[in-house]
Design an enzyme around this catalytic site. Structure first.
Site, PDB file in Angstrom:
ATOM      1  N   ALA A  98       0.828  -1.213   0.000  1.00  0.00           N
ATOM      2  CA  ALA A  98       0.000   0.000   0.000  1.00  0.00           C
ATOM      3  C   ALA A  98       0.863   1.266   0.000  1.00  0.00           C
ATOM      4  O   ALA A  98       0.609   2.207  -0.750  1.00  0.00           O
ATOM      5  CB  ALA A  98      -0.941   0.003   1.215  1.00  0.00           C
ATOM      6  N   GLN A 142      -9.413 -12.399  10.923  1.00  0.00           N
ATOM      7  CA  GLN A 142      -9.539 -13.687  10.240  1.00  0.00           C
ATOM      8  C   GLN A 142      -8.549 -14.696  10.829  1.00  0.00           C
ATOM      9  O   GLN A 142      -7.377 -14.371  11.018  1.00  0.00           O
ATOM     10  CB  GLN A 142      -9.242 -13.493   8.755  1.00  0.00           C
ATOM     11  CG  GLN A 142      -9.602 -14.688   7.911  1.00  0.00           C
ATOM     12  CD  GLN A 142      -9.665 -14.314   6.438  1.00  0.00           C
ATOM     13  OE1 GLN A 142      -8.650 -13.944   5.842  1.00  0.00           O
ATOM     14  NE2 GLN A 142     -10.838 -14.371   5.856  1.00  0.00           N
ATOM     15  N   HIS A 190      -6.997 -18.809  10.737  1.00  0.00           N
ATOM     16  CA  HIS A 190      -6.810 -20.037   9.981  1.00  0.00           C
ATOM     17  C   HIS A 190      -6.797 -21.180  10.994  1.00  0.00           C
ATOM     18  O   HIS A 190      -6.176 -21.058  12.041  1.00  0.00           O
ATOM     19  CB  HIS A 190      -5.479 -19.960   9.222  1.00  0.00           C
ATOM     20  CG  HIS A 190      -5.321 -21.047   8.207  1.00  0.00           C
ATOM     21  ND1 HIS A 190      -5.100 -22.354   8.558  1.00  0.00           N
ATOM     22  CD2 HIS A 190      -5.367 -21.025   6.859  1.00  0.00           C
ATOM     23  CE1 HIS A 190      -5.029 -23.085   7.451  1.00  0.00           C
ATOM     24  NE2 HIS A 190      -5.182 -22.304   6.416  1.00  0.00           N
ATOM     25  N   THR A 219      -1.079 -25.868   5.584  1.00  0.00           N
ATOM     26  CA  THR A 219      -2.123 -25.686   4.568  1.00  0.00           C
ATOM     27  C   THR A 219      -3.261 -26.703   4.709  1.00  0.00           C
ATOM     28  O   THR A 219      -3.067 -27.817   5.187  1.00  0.00           O
ATOM     29  CB  THR A 219      -1.512 -25.778   3.148  1.00  0.00           C
ATOM     30  OG1 THR A 219      -2.541 -26.097   2.227  1.00  0.00           O
ATOM     31  CG2 THR A 219      -0.482 -26.855   3.056  1.00  0.00           C
ATOM     32  N   GLU A 220      -4.443 -26.279   4.220  1.00  0.00           N
ATOM     33  CA  GLU A 220      -5.608 -27.157   4.200  1.00  0.00           C
ATOM     34  C   GLU A 220      -5.331 -28.449   3.436  1.00  0.00           C
ATOM     35  O   GLU A 220      -5.978 -29.468   3.650  1.00  0.00           O
ATOM     36  CB  GLU A 220      -6.782 -26.435   3.509  1.00  0.00           C
ATOM     37  CG  GLU A 220      -7.800 -25.907   4.454  1.00  0.00           C
ATOM     38  CD  GLU A 220      -7.966 -24.405   4.374  1.00  0.00           C
ATOM     39  OE1 GLU A 220      -7.331 -23.768   3.525  1.00  0.00           O
ATOM     40  OE2 GLU A 220      -8.736 -23.875   5.195  1.00  0.00           O
ATOM     41  N   HIS A 261      -4.703 -14.401  11.360  1.00  0.00           N
ATOM     42  CA  HIS A 261      -4.107 -14.246  10.031  1.00  0.00           C
ATOM     43  C   HIS A 261      -4.222 -12.827   9.469  1.00  0.00           C
ATOM     44  O   HIS A 261      -3.282 -12.324   8.875  1.00  0.00           O
ATOM     45  CB  HIS A 261      -4.805 -15.238   9.099  1.00  0.00           C
ATOM     46  CG  HIS A 261      -4.190 -15.363   7.741  1.00  0.00           C
ATOM     47  ND1 HIS A 261      -2.835 -15.592   7.569  1.00  0.00           N
ATOM     48  CD2 HIS A 261      -4.722 -15.314   6.496  1.00  0.00           C
ATOM     49  CE1 HIS A 261      -2.575 -15.673   6.269  1.00  0.00           C
ATOM     50  NE2 HIS A 261      -3.688 -15.495   5.607  1.00  0.00           N
ATOM     51  N   GLU A 277      -3.825  -2.908   4.995  1.00  0.00           N
ATOM     52  CA  GLU A 277      -4.383  -3.624   6.145  1.00  0.00           C
ATOM     53  C   GLU A 277      -4.584  -2.723   7.360  1.00  0.00           C
ATOM     54  O   GLU A 277      -5.463  -2.980   8.193  1.00  0.00           O
ATOM     55  CB  GLU A 277      -3.492  -4.826   6.518  1.00  0.00           C
ATOM     56  CG  GLU A 277      -4.159  -5.793   7.499  1.00  0.00           C
ATOM     57  CD  GLU A 277      -3.370  -7.084   7.713  1.00  0.00           C
ATOM     58  OE1 GLU A 277      -2.515  -7.423   6.867  1.00  0.00           O
ATOM     59  OE2 GLU A 277      -3.614  -7.747   8.737  1.00  0.00           O
ATOM     60  N   ARG A 333     -12.767 -11.217   5.158  1.00  0.00           N
ATOM     61  CA  ARG A 333     -12.115 -10.917   3.874  1.00  0.00           C
ATOM     62  C   ARG A 333     -12.067 -12.153   2.982  1.00  0.00           C
ATOM     63  O   ARG A 333     -11.825 -13.251   3.465  1.00  0.00           O
ATOM     64  CB  ARG A 333     -10.687 -10.438   4.146  1.00  0.00           C
ATOM     65  CG  ARG A 333      -9.857 -10.191   2.921  1.00  0.00           C
ATOM     66  CD  ARG A 333      -8.437  -9.807   3.290  1.00  0.00           C
ATOM     67  NE  ARG A 333      -7.706 -10.887   3.929  1.00  0.00           N
ATOM     68  CZ  ARG A 333      -7.000 -11.818   3.264  1.00  0.00           C
ATOM     69  NH1 ARG A 333      -6.941 -11.788   1.952  1.00  0.00           N
ATOM     70  NH2 ARG A 333      -6.360 -12.762   3.920  1.00  0.00           N
ATOM     71  N   SER A 362      -6.949  -8.960  -0.407  1.00  0.00           N
ATOM     72  CA  SER A 362      -6.048  -8.101   0.380  1.00  0.00           C
ATOM     73  C   SER A 362      -5.029  -7.422  -0.524  1.00  0.00           C
ATOM     74  O   SER A 362      -4.771  -6.220  -0.386  1.00  0.00           O
ATOM     75  CB  SER A 362      -5.345  -8.885   1.485  1.00  0.00           C
ATOM     76  OG  SER A 362      -4.753 -10.036   0.966  1.00  0.00           O
ATOM     77  N   LEU A 363      -4.457  -8.165  -1.466  1.00  0.00           N
ATOM     78  CA  LEU A 363      -3.519  -7.522  -2.393  1.00  0.00           C
ATOM     79  C   LEU A 363      -4.257  -6.507  -3.266  1.00  0.00           C
ATOM     80  O   LEU A 363      -3.710  -5.462  -3.611  1.00  0.00           O
ATOM     81  CB  LEU A 363      -2.802  -8.562  -3.258  1.00  0.00           C
ATOM     82  CG  LEU A 363      -1.758  -9.429  -2.541  1.00  0.00           C
ATOM     83  CD1 LEU A 363      -1.108 -10.406  -3.519  1.00  0.00           C
ATOM     84  CD2 LEU A 363      -0.681  -8.578  -1.874  1.00  0.00           C
TER      85      LEU A 363
END
Lengths: 597, 78
Positions: free
Chosen positions: A18, A240, A242, A254-255, A353, A387, A398, A403-404
């Site tokens: 940003a 948020q 995870h 990771t999931e 997160h 952010e 989100r 976010s990007l």
């Protein structure tokens, strides 16, 4: 004490995505621009963003900004402001194509267009089917973006002050923002950066939680500075999480591990997800899994000496499968949990997160506060993006890859607004008050002179544990109430931090003490805002706000369809309406509905 | 030119949590004992890209610069 003064057209705090995007807008328009950053720009946390950046280019599947807007509003659980969301989704293609022109190495389709991949929550035709909307540069999107933006800024002669830590926002008697005070780490000297415009782009404050995926630099410096200067913080109860971060470390698992057959177990070795999600079990959605894990821990079935985590078990998988399909995960488990997942399960906890709330802004990047009956009155000279800011496009939750997009669109928008206000002569260099640096100097003098004080590490640890236990992913009224009390006590302790090393040059201990001052503001804001919001919405899920016909998913629009504003002074709450009206007539408001996928 | 240890310590703050954790352990166990030559090697290594450093530390990529190998070894062993 004599304080050096530097004067610029604009000063930007933070050199992640940003900050760099905003700086580029200013420098290319010829404004004399300073960017302050406590670490080298390309070591900002934007680097960690892997998934991609959302834009409805429609290169891989049919797409348009209306669908993207719908997904974002729904993802936000209707807490997002629809004017800002329309603006972001409409601008997405433009900012992504600009990046392409800056040399960002996006993945390509066979015919040379930017390749797009699907991502959770993004759909075509208003939720009908997954859409390919995420533009990525392999799994290094944030990294590639930051490098492209940095190079471009070097070309545009942006002046970087690297390894400078901003200390406090400077406001005059009218409440206008005149710049910041900052400390050069190499010398320990404090300077005033006097400017017509000040843009905060300091990122999130995920380090308020014990378990966080955020790098150590994410200490919410801009959010803390704004709060201390009397700016309210918006929607800070929304974070948020995870479900599977390595316990005690935070590094993400990771999931995909559960996709390959990983099973979550409690202290009795029970596959507890069978009770919470009989069909999907361990593959239920993130929030369901996180809530189940928290319930197991809260009811005493957690693992380890402190019963504070559960186990992710892949020992039943063939070692070959683990080595072949999950090599990175094995390395992470060995490095950060001290276990080889081929032989023993990995301790995991729901992990913080991303910060949805922040410094309140409008879609132009102007910081806005309630004043004279207007809930969104711009603060002259003050802007924020990324952010640290709350535009609000993410609302209560989100979507991945937004976010990007947020940091590109609102970094650019804040920059454009400053350039317009500068060129129209609206931005003036107002005279500095005589006491402009006093607050910062007093903070430093207090820290250096403190005796019989508190350890920065101990107070920080108590803050992180309190946040994790009392304002975690699944929230309980009694825990929140206790949490408000406890975080208040921690904040009192934080006023008495003491450092052993008083040296001026490269004093890391002093930096950490100053960072804690910022974190503690965010922690207070989060706890107090969360305790007060008596509904479940998006990422804020309360045990006592269940799913009923009247309040689907526990969401209570009659009473809680509003933004929280928390003021540091007096630990006070206020509220303002959500903007349900889009920016233009190009689109109808997206009507309230139950959020189901 | 002497290298300021405080500066190098600060520059062990990285963009990725994985590296922050690896460097925290390293700072506790090894940093104070580094010779000036080792400190210079570390200072040099810290200019590298975070994803490269992480790949060298987790062993998914071999570090080809001899000068950095000793530091990578210390970061790996914890």
């Amino acid at each position: 004490m004599n304080v050096a003064k530097r004067t610029f057209d604009a000063v930007i705090v933070g050199a992640g995505g940003a900050g760099l995007r905003a700086a580029l807008q200013l420098s290319e328009a010829g404004l004399k621009t300073a960017v302050l950053t406590k670490v080298f720009p390309t070591r900002s946390h934007t680097v960690a963003a892997q998934g991609g950046v959302a834009a409805s280019l429609g290169n891989s599947t049919e797409d348009n900004w209306h669908w993207h807007m719908y997904d974002t509003v729904k993802g936000s659980d209707w807490l997002g402001d629809q004017d800002a969301i329309e603006f972001m989704c409409k601008k997405a293609n433009e900012v992504v194509i600009e990046l392409e022109h800056y040399g960002m190495p996006f993945d390509r389709t066979d015919n040379g267009k930017i390749y797009q991949r699907p991502f959770g929550g993004h759909s075509m035709n208003y939720g009908q089917a997954p859409v390919m909307r995420s533009c990525a540069a392999a799994d290094r999107t944030g990294h590639a973006m930051l490098h492209a933006l940095y190079q471009r800024n070097v070309r545009a002669n942006t002046q970087f002050f690297v390894e400078w830590m901003a200390l406090d926002l400077i406001r005059d008697a009218d409440g206008d923002v005149l710049g910041v005070t900052a400390m050069e780490m190499e010398t320990g000297e404090v300077s005033i950066f006097h400017a017509k415009a000040t843009i905060f782009a300091t990122g999130g404050a995920g380090r308020i939680y014990y378990s966080s995926t955020n790098a150590f630099i994410n200490t919410g410096d801009g959010v803390g500075m704004a709060a201390r200067a009397g700016i309210p913080l918006e929607d800070m109860e929304f974070w948020q999480f995870h479900p599977t971060g390595v316990a005690g470390a935070g590094v993400l698992i990771t999931e995909g591990v559960r996709g390959e057959g990983g099973i979550l177990r409690n202290a009795q070795g029970e596959r507890f997800m069978e009770r919470y999600a009989p069909n999907l079990k361990d593959l239920a959605s993130r929030d369901v899994v996180s809530r189940a894990m928290t319930t197991e821990i809260n009811e005493g079935r957690g693992c380890g000496p402190d019963k504070d985590h559960v186990l992710l078990d892949i020992t039943h998988l063939a070692p070959d499968t683990i080595m072949k399909r999950l090599p990175g995960i094995r390395e992470i488990a060995i490095q950060f949990a001290g276990v080889d997942p081929i032989k023993a399960p990995i301790p995991v906890v729901p992990t913080c997160h991303y910060q949805m709330g922040g410094i309140p802004t409008n879609y132009k990047g102007q910081v806005v506060v309630p004043k004279d009956g207007n809930p969104n009155s711009p603060v002259a000279g003050f802007y924020a993006a990324g952010e640290c800011a709350c535009a609000s496009v993410h609302g209560a939750n989100r979507l991945g890859t937004n976010s990007l997009l947020d940091l590109l669109v609102f970094g650019k928008s804040a920059g454009e607004t400053v350039v317009e206000d500068f060129q129209s002569g609206q931005l003036k260099l107002k005279p500095l008050p005589a006491d402009a640096a006093d607050v910062s100097l007093a903070r430093l003098a207090r820290l250096d002179g403190q005796t019989n004080g508190e350890s920065v590490f101990d107070v920080g640890l108590e803050m992180r544990r309190t946040m994790q236990k009392h304002a975690g992913v699944f929230r309980f009224d009694n825990l929140l109430k206790e949490g408000v009390q406890k975080i208040g006590e921690v904040a009192e302790r934080a006023k008495r931090t003491q450092i052993a090393d008083k040296s001026k040059v490269w004093n890391v201990a002093r930096m950490e003490a100053l960072e804690l001052d910022n974190l503690i503001e965010v922690a207070r804001a989060t706890m107090v805002s969360a305790e007060a919001r008596k509904e479940s919405r998006g990422a804020h899920v309360r045990d006592d706000a269940p799913d009923t016909a009247e309040n689907p998913n526990g969401r209570d629009d009659a009473n809680w369809l509003k933004h929280t504003l928390w003021y540091s002074e007096g630990n006070r709450l206020d509220y303002k309406p959500v903007n349900l009206k889009p920016l233009s007539d190009d689109v109808e408001p997206i009507a309230l509905a139950k959020r189901t996928y | 030119m002497t290298i300021n240890r405080g500066r190098v310590r600060w520059q062990c703050r990285r963009a990725l949590l994985e590296l922050d954790l690896v460097f925290t352990r390293f700072l506790e166990r090894h940093f104070d004992r580094l010779t000036d030559d080792q400190l210079a090697d570390l200072d040099d290594l810290l200019r590298c890209d975070d994803y490269d450093i992480w790949a060298w530390v987790n062993g998914s990529k071999a570090c080809e610069n001899d000068r950095w190998k000793e530091m990578i070894g210390l970061l790996r062993q914890g």
